[in-house]
Design a protein around this motif. Structure first.
Motif, PDB file in Angstrom:
ATOM      1  N   GLY A 121       0.847  -1.228   0.083  1.00 52.43           N
ATOM      2  CA  GLY A 121       0.074  -0.141   0.014  1.00 52.43           C
ATOM      3  C   GLY A 121       0.845   1.153  -0.075  1.00 52.43           C
ATOM      4  N   ALA A 122       2.279   1.192   0.293  1.00 53.89           N
ATOM      5  CA  ALA A 122       3.001   2.308   0.249  1.00 53.89           C
ATOM      6  C   ALA A 122       3.267   2.881  -1.133  1.00 53.89           C
ATOM      7  N   LEU A 123       3.054   1.891  -2.170  1.00 54.31           N
ATOM      8  CA  LEU A 123       2.962   2.436  -3.595  1.00 54.31           C
ATOM      9  C   LEU A 123       1.764   2.826  -4.015  1.00 54.31           C
ATOM     10  N   ALA A 124       1.713   3.940  -4.759  1.00 55.90           N
ATOM     11  CA  ALA A 124       0.564   4.576  -5.265  1.00 55.90           C
ATOM     12  C   ALA A 124       0.548   4.560  -6.951  1.00 55.90           C
ATOM     13  N   PRO A 125      -0.184   3.848  -7.612  1.00 54.96           N
ATOM     14  CA  PRO A 125      -0.413   3.809  -8.900  1.00 54.96           C
ATOM     15  C   PRO A 125      -0.335   5.261  -9.703  1.00 54.96           C
ATOM     16  N   PHE A 126       0.589   5.231 -10.562  1.00 56.96           N
ATOM     17  CA  PHE A 126       0.610   6.619 -11.217  1.00 56.96           C
ATOM     18  C   PHE A 126       0.493   6.587 -12.697  1.00 56.96           C
ATOM     19  N   ALA A 127       1.063   5.591 -13.407  1.00 56.80           N
ATOM     20  CA  ALA A 127       0.680   5.677 -14.975  1.00 56.80           C
ATOM     21  C   ALA A 127       0.954   4.043 -15.186  1.00 56.80           C
ATOM     22  N   ARG A 128       0.351   4.120 -16.613  1.00 53.08           N
ATOM     23  CA  ARG A 128       0.824   2.747 -17.528  1.00 53.08           C
ATOM     24  C   ARG A 128       1.277   3.021 -18.834  1.00 53.08           C
ATOM     25  N   TRP A 129       2.168   2.427 -19.179  1.00 46.91           N
ATOM     26  CA  TRP A 129       2.880   2.629 -20.506  1.00 46.91           C
ATOM     27  C   TRP A 129       3.017   1.313 -21.347  1.00 46.91           C
ATOM     28  N   VAL A 130       2.507   1.428 -22.286  1.00 46.80           N
ATOM     29  CA  VAL A 130       2.910   0.349 -23.441  1.00 46.80           C
ATOM     30  C   VAL A 130       3.505   1.041 -24.629  1.00 46.80           C
ATOM     31  N   PRO A 131       4.672   1.021 -24.669  1.00 49.16           N
ATOM     32  CA  PRO A 131       5.521   1.514 -26.053  1.00 49.16           C
ATOM     33  C   PRO A 131       4.700   1.247 -27.361  1.00 49.16           C
ATOM     34  N   LYS A 132       4.726   2.079 -28.106  1.00 46.81           N
ATOM     35  CA  LYS A 132       4.191   1.532 -29.446  1.00 46.81           C
ATOM     36  C   LYS A 132       5.224   1.462 -30.605  1.00 46.81           C
ATOM     37  N   PHE A 133       6.372   1.675 -30.141  1.00 48.81           N
ATOM     38  CA  PHE A 133       7.685   1.438 -31.030  1.00 48.81           C
ATOM     39  C   PHE A 133       8.201   0.183 -31.143  1.00 48.81           C
ATOM     40  N   HIS A 134       8.856  -0.364 -32.024  1.00 46.44           N
ATOM     41  CA  HIS A 134       9.244  -1.930 -31.912  1.00 46.44           C
ATOM     42  C   HIS A 134      10.698  -1.911 -31.315  1.00 46.44           C
ATOM     43  N   ALA A 135      10.763  -2.774 -30.236  1.00 46.15           N
ATOM     44  CA  ALA A 135      12.119  -3.051 -29.750  1.00 46.15           C
ATOM     45  C   ALA A 135      11.971  -4.651 -29.494  1.00 46.15           C
ATOM     46  N   VAL A 136      13.131  -5.062 -29.275  1.00 47.85           N
ATOM     47  CA  VAL A 136      13.550  -6.594 -28.905  1.00 47.85           C
ATOM     48  C   VAL A 136      12.495  -7.137 -27.983  1.00 47.85           C
ATOM     49  N   ARG A 137      12.092  -6.215 -27.091  1.00 49.30           N
ATOM     50  CA  ARG A 137      10.927  -6.527 -26.047  1.00 49.30           C
ATOM     51  C   ARG A 137      10.145  -5.384 -25.869  1.00 49.30           C
ATOM     52  N   ARG A 138       8.832  -5.540 -25.861  1.00 45.98           N
ATOM     53  CA  ARG A 138       8.076  -4.495 -25.415  1.00 45.98           C
ATOM     54  C   ARG A 138       7.131  -4.993 -24.105  1.00 45.98           C
ATOM     55  N   PHE A 139       7.256  -4.046 -23.397  1.00 47.72           N
ATOM     56  CA  PHE A 139       6.594  -4.067 -22.097  1.00 47.72           C
ATOM     57  C   PHE A 139       5.435  -3.306 -21.792  1.00 47.72           C
TER      58      PHE A 139
END
Length: 186
Positions: A121-139
């Motif tokens: 609970g000490a962590l507050a959700p802030f943002a979500r990011w899914v990159p649109k660019f292609h990389a070896v891995r996409r998170f």
């Protein structure tokens, strides 16, 4: 490369300034050879694994529980900074935790054997990011923000994965990027 994004989590750890006027952020410099963001300045974090899901379920955490557990685990592993713990372990204990995690020990086992518990609970959700660019891995990354534990904490970079770990004001991180001294992902 698969178009399927890998679930991940990151913490933006903020501490009151030791010197200066701006809050400082916990930053790691990823090793140049890393498949994703090699050589870049980033916040600590990484992929969610099955053990994170099990621990989140055991703790009765909600939908974002695995992300919270992974973010806490990755931060201690990459920097030895204990964010999201009920009571902060000592700096020496944090180095022991970092070593155990780097050696592949299960996070739940590491916590249990040392009598430690998490405070997700000490962590507050802030943002979500899914990159649109292609990389070896996409998170698909859920970002949290959390206060640094009280006291003086010197980050210890995880060798092989990070080449540095330090506290910097956000404007300094951006300035390093503008001067070409650091790679930053936007």
């Amino acid at each position: 490369m698969s178009d399927e994004a890998i679930p991940a989590a990151t913490i933006v750890v903020v501490r009151e300034p030791v010197s200066g006027t701006a809050p400082e952020l916990l930053i790691v410099e990823r090793a140049a050879g890393m498949a994703f963001a090699g050589g870049a300045l980033v916040f600590p974090g990484g992929r969610i694994d099955e053990a994170d899901r099990r621990l989140a379920a055991d703790l009765g955490l909600g939908e974002d529980g695995p992300q919270r557990v992974a973010a806490i685990r990755e931060t201690i592993e990459e920097t030895a900074i204990p964010v999201g713990f009920t009571s902060a372990p000592s700096p020496d204990d944090c180095l022991d935790l970092q070593s155990a995690l780097a050696a592949g020990e299960d996070f739940a086992d590491v916590l249990g054997s040392r009598g430690l518990s998490l405070n997700p609970g000490a962590l507050a959700p802030f943002a979500r990011w899914v990159p649109k660019f292609h990389a070896v891995r996409r998170f698909d990354t859920l970002f949290f923000v959390a206060k640094a534990p009280p006291g003086e904490w010197a980050p210890q970079a995880l060798a092989g994965e990070c080449t540095g770990a330090f506290w910097l004001p956000a404007l300094e991180v951006l300035a390093r990027g503008r001067r070409g001294e650091a790679q930053i992902i936007f």
